[in-house]
Design an enzyme around this catalytic site. Structure first.
Site, short mmCIF file in Angstrom:
data_model
loop_
_atom_site.label_atom_id
_atom_site.label_comp_id
_atom_site.label_asym_id
_atom_site.label_seq_id
_atom_site.Cartn_x
_atom_site.Cartn_y
_atom_site.Cartn_z
CB THR A 1 -0.88 0.01 1.27
OG1 THR A 1 -1.38 -1.29 1.49
CG2 THR A 1 -2.02 0.98 1.17
CG ASP B 1 1.69 -0.91 14.71
OD1 ASP B 1 2.50 -1.07 13.79
OD2 ASP B 1 1.05 0.15 14.88
CE LYS C 1 2.99 2.56 14.20
NZ LYS C 1 1.57 2.50 13.92
N1 HSE Z 1 -1.15 -0.89 11.23
C1 HSE Z 1 -0.70 0.42 11.52
C2 HSE Z 1 -1.85 1.19 12.11
C3 HSE Z 1 -0.19 1.10 10.27
O1 HSE Z 1 -2.98 0.69 12.11
O2 HSE Z 1 -1.64 2.29 12.60
C4 HSE Z 1 0.72 2.22 10.56
O3 HSE Z 1 1.85 1.83 11.27
#
Ligand code: HSE
Length: 437
Positions: free
Chosen positions: A14, A203, A207
């Protein structure tokens, strides 16, 4: 005009496809703002035959990103493959070894190996840029590593996963099920290849680990993050939060405490009237509290092809504008060698308010027993409410919802576990931390 900056894009998912399209469509304006053209000369992806609707004429195709990093006619490797190991890591290492600048959106790779990669880039005077790795299109990395230089940061926190925020928002606003919202987030291209990484908080943790290093000048420590995802948040929690004047968000929080640095990712109740509580859908928000500037809150698109490609493009443009021998921006805000060791604060020492939802047997003395357990653990209640629930006639139950004043994680864990051993709790108690901006 200087020679074109030649880039090789590894990964045409993407984000990669958006990036190729944007660079193709905006060649002229990019050349004007960067003082030189930006040219994609090489790409690499798994499936060459897939129709991505991209014009790749004149672009050299590589089946293997490592071969591209080693051999292609490029100045910059843009790594959009993802994953802490495997092809992504090998391609980035090969690029740095060869003397190429690197732009990556790969939070897992940076969370696991960011210090090593930063050191490798610095040794060769190369730029390692990763704006897209945290909070999608929001320029949070640039803000922390450049604009806030000289500030002492005390806390960073935010909504850093678009998928979770999208799910929680739709569950709240439309009463939809968790599963239906997740499917829609996947269809829209927000979710990771394995969506458990989104919904279980990994995730966000990746970050957060990167932001922690930038905020506190310490080494990245992804394994020291307290982690809870959103998969056990129910409509009952969302409704109770709303009645109490809160909304539930998956937050990543890093803060300095006397015991060290606290890093945690968990569903969090935030007061309804705060800006962060109003951040809906795939939008991300990052708050940075610092001593010179004060409180900064950045809100913007946190996932999706174009938003993420915008951040990647900004990183590429920074490289295009830089001149050889003048690369002075350390990837993690300060030279990798001068990062301090990460000193972990224990989660059990975390202080704050808590929301506790219990389903209990409807019998004499239960409220008194709960009150006693709270008092035994020095927990002061801000509110306690009892609701009817659908217990059977033989085993009637009630729902008790409590909000505590500031207390510690250890006190709450001890109180809840004593209540469970008392024998009046039905099912699993729900505990959600409250965060005050
Ligand atoms: N999967 C991640 C989200 C994409 O939903 O924020 C961006 O890192």
């Amino acid at each position: 005009m200087a020679d074109a900056l030649k880039i090789g894009v590894a990964g045409l998912g993407t984000v990669g496809a958006s990036l190729v399209r944007i660079i193709h469509d905006r060649q002229e304006s990019l050349a004007v703002s960067c003082g030189r053209a930006i040219e994609i000369t090489a790409v690499s992806a798994r499936n060459r035959d897939k129709d991505r609707g991209l014009d790749l004429s004149g672009v050299t195709w590589f089946d293997d990103p490592v071969t591209m990093a080693k051999n292609a006619d490029i100045d910059v490797l843009v790594e959009l493959i993802g994953g802490a190991e495997g092809a992504a890591r090998a391609a980035v290492e090969a690029a740095l070894e060869r003397g190429l600048h690197v732009v990556t959106a790969n939070k897992a790779l940076l969370a696991e190996s960011g210090v090593e990669l930063a050191a490798a880039a610095e040794e060769k005077g190369l730029l390692l840029n990763f704006e897209a790795a945290v909070a999608g299109g929001i320029p949070v990395i640039k803000a922390m590593r450049e604009s806030l230089t000289g500030n002492t940061i005390s806390r960073v926190y935010g909504i850093m996963n678009g998928t979770c925020n999208y799910i929680l928002t739709r569950m709240e606003k439309e009463g939809l099920s968790f599963e239906d919202c997740l499917k829609e987030a996947q269809r829209l291209g927000y979710a990771e290849a394995d969506p458990t990484f989104d919904i279980e908080g990994n995730d966000t943790a990746h970050k957060l680990a990167i932001m922690t290093a930038l905020a506190f000048g310490c080494e990245i420590s992804c394994d020291d993050i307290y982690l809870e995802g959103i998969s056990n948040i129910t409509q009952e929690d969302i409704r109770a939060a709303s009645e109490l004047g809160y909304r539930i968000k998956l937050l990543g929080v890093a803060q300095r405490t006397e015991g060290g640095i606290e890093q945690r990712v968990h569903p969090t109740m935030v007061p309804h009237d705060t800006v962060i509580a109003q951040v809906d859908g795939v939008t991300n928000a990052v708050a940075i509290e610092s001593d010179i500037l004060g409180d900064l809150l950045m809100v913007g698109p946190g996932a999706g092809g174009d938003a993420t490609a915008s951040a990647v493009l900004g990183d590429v443009a920074d490289i295009a504008k830089s001149r050889p021998g003048t690369q002075t921006v350390a990837a993690l805000g300060r030279p990798a060698k001068s990062l301090e060791p990460y000193r972990r604060a224990r989660m059990r020492s975390h202080e704050g308010g808590y929301f506790i939802r219990l389903r209990v047997a409807d019998r004499i003395g239960v409220i008194a027993a709960i009150a006693r357990r709270m008092a035994d653990n020095q927990i002061s209640l801000e509110s306690i409410v009892q609701h009817s629930t659908n217990g059977s006639d033989e085993a009637p139950t009630k729902t008790i919802i409590m909000v505590t004043h500031a207390t510690t994680e250890l006190s709450v864990r001890n109180a809840v576990s004593s209540m469970e051993s008392d024998g009046y709790i039905v099912g699993k108690p729900q505990v959600i931390r409250i965060e005050k901006p």
